[in-house]
Scaffold this motif. Structure first.
Motif, short mmCIF file in Angstrom:
data_model
loop_
_atom_site.label_atom_id
_atom_site.label_comp_id
_atom_site.label_asym_id
_atom_site.label_seq_id
_atom_site.Cartn_x
_atom_site.Cartn_y
_atom_site.Cartn_z
N ALA A 97 0.91 -1.20 0.00
CA ALA A 97 -0.29 0.15 -0.17
C ALA A 97 0.62 1.23 -0.21
N HIS A 98 2.18 1.20 0.86
CA HIS A 98 2.83 2.67 0.68
C HIS A 98 3.42 2.54 -0.41
N TYR A 99 3.65 2.11 -1.00
CA TYR A 99 5.25 1.18 -2.19
C TYR A 99 4.80 1.20 -3.85
N TYR A 100 2.88 0.74 -3.75
CA TYR A 100 2.50 0.42 -4.93
C TYR A 100 2.09 1.28 -6.01
N THR A 101 2.33 2.65 -5.76
CA THR A 101 2.11 4.21 -6.15
C THR A 101 3.07 4.69 -6.69
N TYR A 102 4.15 4.49 -6.38
CA TYR A 102 5.16 4.48 -6.72
C TYR A 102 5.91 3.92 -8.62
N VAL A 104 3.62 2.08 -9.79
CA VAL A 104 2.86 2.54 -10.89
C VAL A 104 3.19 4.50 -11.41
N ILE A 105 3.70 4.75 -10.79
CA ILE A 105 4.09 6.34 -11.88
C ILE A 105 5.38 6.05 -12.24
N GLN A 106 6.27 6.10 -11.16
CA GLN A 106 7.59 6.21 -12.12
C GLN A 106 7.94 4.90 -12.55
N GLY A 107 7.27 3.50 -12.41
CA GLY A 107 7.49 2.26 -13.16
C GLY A 107 7.56 3.12 -14.89
N GLN A 108 6.80 3.47 -15.27
CA GLN A 108 6.42 4.19 -16.16
C GLN A 108 8.09 4.63 -17.17
N ALA A 109 8.72 5.30 -16.45
CA ALA A 109 9.62 5.89 -16.61
C ALA A 109 10.66 4.09 -17.90
N ILE A 110 10.06 3.06 -17.68
CA ILE A 110 11.23 1.91 -18.33
C ILE A 110 10.77 2.83 -19.35
N ILE A 111 9.42 2.57 -19.74
CA ILE A 111 9.02 2.68 -21.28
C ILE A 111 9.93 3.80 -22.51
N SER A 112 10.73 5.03 -21.45
CA SER A 112 11.33 5.75 -22.09
C SER A 112 12.62 5.33 -22.37
N HIS A 113 13.09 4.90 -20.75
CA HIS A 113 14.73 3.86 -21.39
C HIS A 113 14.79 2.24 -22.01
N PHE A 141 -9.27 6.12 -6.37
CA PHE A 141 -8.39 4.77 -6.49
C PHE A 141 -7.70 4.39 -5.83
N VAL A 142 -6.44 5.07 -5.18
CA VAL A 142 -5.35 4.65 -5.12
C VAL A 142 -5.81 4.19 -3.13
N TRP A 143 -6.56 5.40 -2.81
CA TRP A 143 -7.13 5.13 -0.61
C TRP A 143 -7.73 4.09 -1.12
N TYR A 144 -8.54 4.19 -1.37
CA TYR A 144 -9.93 2.81 -1.40
C TYR A 144 -8.97 1.34 -1.99
N SER A 145 -8.17 1.22 -2.20
CA SER A 145 -7.56 -0.19 -2.65
C SER A 145 -6.50 0.27 -1.48
N GLN A 146 -5.78 0.90 -0.97
CA GLN A 146 -4.75 1.43 0.20
C GLN A 146 -5.91 0.35 1.52
N PRO A 210 5.67 18.73 -4.07
CA PRO A 210 4.15 19.16 -6.02
C PRO A 210 4.87 17.95 -6.54
N VAL A 211 4.39 16.88 -6.47
CA VAL A 211 4.19 15.45 -7.46
C VAL A 211 2.77 15.00 -6.68
N LEU A 212 3.06 14.11 -7.57
CA LEU A 212 1.30 13.23 -7.83
C LEU A 212 1.24 12.70 -6.99
N ALA A 213 2.38 12.01 -5.44
CA ALA A 213 2.43 10.95 -4.76
C ALA A 213 1.85 11.93 -3.37
N SER A 214 1.97 13.38 -3.43
CA SER A 214 1.65 13.93 -1.94
C SER A 214 0.29 13.67 -2.13
#
Length: 221
Positions: A97-102, A104-113, A141-146, A210-214
């Motif tokens: 719950a604490h880390y999966y948002t990172y 989902v969001i930062q994991g998208q960077a693999i597409i460009s890398h 969605f994130v809150w209720y899934s957490q 100022p990031v989505l995680a907040s």
């Protein structure tokens, strides 16, 4: 998690460290922690050392209450290792719950890398210019899934602790009585976990990042 074999030496402390580590990581980004650092001599290093001891102390205190509620016939040194692995679902649920948002969001960077793995200006698959989509998941969605993850992990922990108590205590009645303190401990973990996740993320200067995680960490409404 409910095998009758005793955990290896240090197993109890290790599970407490798992719970304390991720809880401390979340606590560091809350307004409460900033107030603690501002008003007391506590530092991040001090907190890092004290948090596992606090979790271990709270756990052992509730295990002692469980021993007394069950008639005191089972030694504490048998109950503490016996119950400790039932906390593993809580640790896993909170980690996810604490880390999966990172992820989902930062994991998208693999597409460009994938198109430019060495940063040499390549565009092997035509995706080098892909930009991370911050709005791929909503805050609701994130809150209720957490909430679902944490509550599910704690329900599993309560069930496993009940199975262990049935094995350790002489009668189902004593086992049921012994579970009341453990149930209170699970509720305490649940409330504290949800509270940490509901806090806005802040930096040491006291401003929200100022990031989505907040925004994802705040419950909707």
């Amino acid at each position: 998690l409910v095998r009758p074999e005793r955990p290896p030496a240090g197993g109890t402390a290790f599970v407490a460290l798992m719970l304390a580590g991720v809880a401390y990581d979340g606590l560091l980004a809350t307004p409460l922690w900033l107030q603690i650092v501002r008003l007391t001599p506590v530092t991040q290093t001090t907190g890092l050392l004290l948090m596992p001891l606090l979790f271990l102390g709270v756990y052992l205190a509730f295990v002692k209450l469980s021993q007394l509620a069950g008639g005191g016939g089972v030694p504490l040194m048998r109950l503490a290792p016996g119950y400790v692995y039932t906390l593993v679902p809580i640790a896993i649920a909170y980690q996810v719950a604490h880390y999966y948002t990172y992820l989902v969001i930062q994991g998208q960077a693999i597409i460009s890398h994938a198109s430019d793995p060495f940063g040499w200006g390549w565009d092997l698959f035509g995706t080098a210019a892909y930009e991370i989509r911050l709005g791929i998941v909503s805050a609701a969605f994130v809150w209720y899934s957490q909430v679902a993850l944490i509550v599910g992990g704690h329900v599993a922990a309560v069930y496993l602790a009940h199975l262990v108590s049935l094995r350790l205590f002489e009668s189902p009645k004593l086992a049921l009585r012994s579970q009341l303190p453990m149930l209170a401990l699970m509720i305490l973990y649940t409330v504290s976990s949800l509270w940490i996740l509901s806090q806005p993320i802040v930096e040491e200067g006291g401003t929200e990042r100022p990031v989505l995680a907040s925004s994802l960490r705040e419950p909707p409404g």
